[in-house]
Structures are given as C-alpha cells and as structure tokens.
Enzyme design. Structure first.
Site, PDB file in Angstrom:
ATOM      1  N   LYS A 114       5.136  11.423   7.374  1.00 10.79           N
ATOM      2  CA  LYS A 114       4.792  12.285   8.501  1.00 10.79           C
ATOM      3  C   LYS A 114       3.766  13.346   8.120  1.00 10.79           C
ATOM      4  O   LYS A 114       2.884  13.670   8.906  1.00 10.79           O
ATOM      5  CB  LYS A 114       6.051  12.961   9.067  1.00 10.79           C
ATOM      6  CG  LYS A 114       6.953  11.993   9.824  1.00 10.79           C
ATOM      7  CD  LYS A 114       8.095  12.736  10.497  1.00 10.79           C
ATOM      8  CE  LYS A 114       8.990  11.790  11.277  1.00 10.79           C
ATOM      9  NZ  LYS A 114      10.173  12.479  11.830  1.00 10.79           N
ATOM     10  N   LYS A 197       5.761  -2.154  15.691  1.00 15.40           N
ATOM     11  CA  LYS A 197       6.929  -1.715  16.441  1.00 15.40           C
ATOM     12  C   LYS A 197       6.466  -1.075  17.747  1.00 15.40           C
ATOM     13  O   LYS A 197       5.448  -0.392  17.759  1.00 15.40           O
ATOM     14  CB  LYS A 197       7.630  -0.642  15.586  1.00 15.40           C
ATOM     15  CG  LYS A 197       9.120  -0.556  15.691  1.00 15.40           C
ATOM     16  CD  LYS A 197       9.634   0.592  14.824  1.00 15.40           C
ATOM     17  CE  LYS A 197       9.446   1.930  15.537  1.00 15.40           C
ATOM     18  NZ  LYS A 197      10.348   3.008  15.060  1.00 15.40           N
ATOM     19  N   LYS A 200       5.932   5.225  20.718  1.00 11.00           N
ATOM     20  CA  LYS A 200       5.160   6.169  21.525  1.00 11.00           C
ATOM     21  C   LYS A 200       3.783   6.410  20.911  1.00 11.00           C
ATOM     22  O   LYS A 200       2.783   6.441  21.595  1.00 11.00           O
ATOM     23  CB  LYS A 200       5.935   7.488  21.581  1.00 11.00           C
ATOM     24  CG  LYS A 200       5.527   8.355  22.703  1.00 11.00           C
ATOM     25  CD  LYS A 200       6.708   8.673  23.608  1.00 11.00           C
ATOM     26  CE  LYS A 200       6.333   8.328  25.011  1.00 11.00           C
ATOM     27  NZ  LYS A 200       7.467   8.217  25.908  1.00 11.00           N
TER      28      LYS A 200
HETATM   29  P1  ADP Z   1       9.131   6.446  18.390  1.00 16.51           P
HETATM   30  O1  ADP Z   1       9.067   5.476  17.241  1.00 16.51           O
HETATM   31  O2  ADP Z   1       8.565   5.895  19.629  1.00 16.51           O
HETATM   32  O3  ADP Z   1       8.594   7.803  18.033  1.00 16.51           O
HETATM   33  P2  ADP Z   1      11.688   7.554  17.810  1.00 16.51           P
HETATM   34  O4  ADP Z   1      11.330   7.456  16.391  1.00 16.51           O
HETATM   35  O5  ADP Z   1      11.784   8.898  18.437  1.00 16.51           O
HETATM   36  O6  ADP Z   1      10.677   6.650  18.663  1.00 16.51           O
HETATM   37  O7  ADP Z   1      13.030   6.757  18.029  1.00 16.51           O
HETATM   38  C1  ADP Z   1      14.161   7.192  18.710  1.00 16.51           C
HETATM   39  C2  ADP Z   1      15.206   6.132  18.559  1.00 16.51           C
HETATM   40  O8  ADP Z   1      14.762   4.892  19.116  1.00 16.51           O
HETATM   41  C3  ADP Z   1      15.561   5.836  17.106  1.00 16.51           C
HETATM   42  O9  ADP Z   1      16.951   5.637  17.001  1.00 16.51           O
HETATM   43  C4  ADP Z   1      14.829   4.558  16.806  1.00 16.51           C
HETATM   44  O10 ADP Z   1      15.481   3.778  15.838  1.00 16.51           O
HETATM   45  C5  ADP Z   1      14.801   3.854  18.154  1.00 16.51           C
HETATM   46  N1  ADP Z   1      13.591   3.052  18.277  1.00 16.51           N
HETATM   47  C6  ADP Z   1      12.338   3.539  18.390  1.00 16.51           C
HETATM   48  N2  ADP Z   1      11.442   2.534  18.512  1.00 16.51           N
HETATM   49  C7  ADP Z   1      12.148   1.379  18.460  1.00 16.51           C
HETATM   50  C8  ADP Z   1      11.805  -0.004  18.540  1.00 16.51           C
HETATM   51  N3  ADP Z   1      10.545  -0.400  18.680  1.00 16.51           N
HETATM   52  N4  ADP Z   1      12.797  -0.921  18.474  1.00 16.51           N
HETATM   53  C9  ADP Z   1      14.081  -0.520  18.328  1.00 16.51           C
HETATM   54  N5  ADP Z   1      14.476   0.753  18.246  1.00 16.51           N
HETATM   55  C10 ADP Z   1      13.537   1.706  18.317  1.00 16.51           C
HETATM   56 NA    NA Z   2       9.113   7.536  15.224  1.00 20.59          NA
END
Ligand code: ADP
Ligand code: NA
Length: 330
Positions: A114, A197, A200
């Site tokens: 990060k 993946k 966002k």
């Molecule tokens: P992002 O990756 O979009 O920033 P976050 O890291 O805030 O999302 O993830 C919030 C929750 O959603 C976490 O528990 C994460 O494991 C789950 N998550 C995020 N993206 C995915 C994905 N593509 N597939 C499955 N779970 C996900």
């Molecule tokens: Na993330």
C-alpha cells in the site's frame, strides 16, 4: 454451549460495494449470523489511514451500513456498528502498539504494497500501524474466529502473537482467535480482464459490477463479459478464466453447484449462460438497491440501528479494555 464469536469489518468506500465484496465477504457475514455471535463493523478508523474528505467519509460510512443491512444483516441477529463509535478500539490499539516490535510491524507485507502505491514519504504512520488497530478490533471482542481472505492471514497471525504475548506477560486476558481463512469463498475477477481480481481500484470500468448501478447497466456488463473463442461452458480457470468467472458468480449467487451449471449449459452457447446470469443479477441487485435507498432515505432509523449496535459493542469492548488497563497497570 455459547456460539463462537466472530468479528469482521469492511471499509467505508466511495460509491457502492462491488460484486466481489458481496460474494467474497458480505454474503458470508449474513450466513454467519445464524451460527455465530457475530460482530460486524464499518471500519472508519481504518479509512483515515489514507486522506479522507470529512463529509464524504461520513456519507460513505452510512452508505456502507445501509448496504450491509440491505444485504441481509439483521440487527436482531448480529451486532452492527461503526468502529469510531466505540473509542475502546483506539485505546486498546495504543497498548498493542506498545507491545509490537518495530521490525515485526515492518514485516507486514500489506503496508509495503500500500505504501509503495502512495509513495513511501506520503504513507501515514497510521497506515503503518493499521494491522495493530486490526489486532485491537479483534481482541476487544474476544473473538474466536475472524473470517478473512488469504491476504489477511499475516494480520491474523500478528493478532495471535500479540494476544499470546499480552497473556504471557500480564496474565490470561485475551482469547487467541483461530485464523478462519475463507478458502472456499468465491474469488471474483474482472469481467473484462479475468486475470485481475474485481476491485474498486484496479478493475476496468466495464469489468466492475457495482451493486448500486442501474440494474440494466449491470445486465449489459454481464452480457458483454469476456469469454473466449471456444463455445464450451466448462469450469477451467487456467484455459477458460472468463467463463469460469461467470460460472463462479452464477453458482454463488444462486446457490447452484458448478457441475450442475456445466450440465445445464452443455451444448448451449455463452449467450444462454450470460442471459440467465444477467437475469439472476438483475433479480439480486434490484431489491438490494431499493433496500439500500430506503435506509438512506430514513437516516433516523439508520442512525438508531447504529447507535444500538455501538451500545451492544461497547458493553463487550469496555469490559475487555478495563481488564487490559488493570493488567497493564493503569
Ligand atoms: P477492494 O479490493 O475492491 O478494495 P476490499 O479490499 O475493501 O475491496 O475488500 C473488502 C472485502 O471484500 C474483503 O473481505 C475482501 O476479501 C472482499 N473482496 C474484495 N474483492 C473481492 C473479489 N474480487 N472477490 C472476492 N472477495 C473480494
Ligand atoms: Na483492497
């Protein structure tokens, strides 16, 4: 006996949850309400590890809570709250900060990733100690289990280490949580680039399904998802990542097995699968969007749910913190 206690949190982000958040996390939270004593929070303290606009942070926090309720969290069956409403998180985090070695904290790989993105000089000390706040989040509730993805494994190990260290030095105080790694949980990929993946920050605009988008737009994204030049509907993440992603989404969303879906679509083309999945998506997002909006339109109800949640959470957190303070010598 008593149900195992589980704790999990989600960041308040701008805009809506995406399909990966829902299928990979929130959906499990909803299920765990019935088997566990579940504590769920919107982690606004974690959010300010990177700069936030105050009005946006406040709005995003409520938006996250509204979506969690719309997804099926029931304040009668779980404790749903906002992290900053429970000051014990920051208070216990300080003790945990003082128990963590600088080198130990420096080995947290998520910080490296990060901070590299932001530029090392701009990353905050808060971002550096983020995992230690997470330790406090978990230990405050004496959680037995923490449902997290593989990427959080290191933070759960830190939680276990610090719980054991505190207990060893000051006497039994904290439950040492089990790493409840959700391996079987669906991982959702970008609809246009299934090598990445769904996320966002990294997804392509057409590959990201935001749950609060217009249902029609969502159907369109599903229908224009990348597949391959073949026409066979088979789960094969190596050779057919696009099709496999659609099968995962469809299976998770509808509770159907993937082999069953492969059979159902044998001899049919990708068009049939996409049309049906688009329909299933619309059926899911339409009421989700309506319920979310209903909570946003009724801020008094939403605030009252969150206030009650914070009260329930504080009852537990304050007791744990009092024990920790006493042990430390405060
Ligand atoms: P992002 O990756 O979009 O920033 P976050 O890291 O805030 O999302 O993830 C919030 C929750 O959603 C976490 O528990 C994460 O494991 C789950 N998550 C995020 N993206 C995915 C994905 N593509 N597939 C499955 N779970 C996900
Ligand atoms: Na993330």
């Amino acid at each position: 006996g008593a149900r195992p206690r589980v704790l999990s949190g989600i960041q308040p982000t701008a805009g809506s949850f995406h399909l990966g958040n829902y299928l990979g996390a929130v959906r499990q939270w909803v299920a765990l309400q019935d088997t566990h004593d579940a504590f769920y929070m919107v982690v606004d303290l974690h959010a300010i590890t990177v700069p936030q606009d105050p009005a946006e942070l406040r709005a995003n926090t409520r938006l996250a809570a509204a979506q969690l309720l719309a997804a099926g969290l029931d304040p009668e069956r779980c404790t749903l709250f906002v992290q900053s409403h429970v000051p014990e998180h920051a208070q216990l985090a300080w003790i945990m900060n003082c128990l963590t070695g600088f080198g130990e904290a420096s080995r947290m790989t998520q910080f490296k990733d990060k901070s590299a993105k932001q530029g090392a000089d701009r990353a905050s000390v808060g971002l550096f100690t983020y995992p230690i706040l997470q330790v406090a989040d978990i230990l405050l509730y004496q959680a037995n289990e923490v449902p997290v993805g593989e990427d959080q494994r290191q933070h759960i190990e830190l939680t276990r280490d610090l719980a054991e260290r505190f207990n060893g030095r000051f006497g039994a105080t904290f439950t040492v949580p089990a790493p409840h790694i959700l391996k079987e949980v669906a991982k959702i990929y970008d609809l246009q680039d299934p090598a990445i993946k769904m996320s966002k920050s990294a997804s392509t605009p057409k590959g990201l399904i935001n749950l609060l988008d217009e249902p029609k737009a969502t159907a369109k994204k599903v229908k224009s998802a990348v597949t391959d030049t073949d026409t066979v509907i088979r789960y094969d993440t190596v050779h057919k990542p696009g099709v496999s992603n659609l099968l995962t989404i469809y299976a998770t969303l509808t509770g159907t097995g993937i082999p069953e879906l492969e059979q159902k679509y044998a001899g049919k083309g990708y068009g049939a699968l996409k049309t049906d999945l688009a329909e299933a998506m619309v059926e899911f997002v339409t009421p989700f969007k309506e319920r979310t909006q209903a909570y946003l339109d009724d801020p008094e109800t939403l605030d009252s749910i969150l206030a009650k949640g914070a009260e329930k959470a504080r009852a537990v957190a304050a007791e744990t913190l009092a024990q920790a303070y006493e042990k430390v010598g405060f």
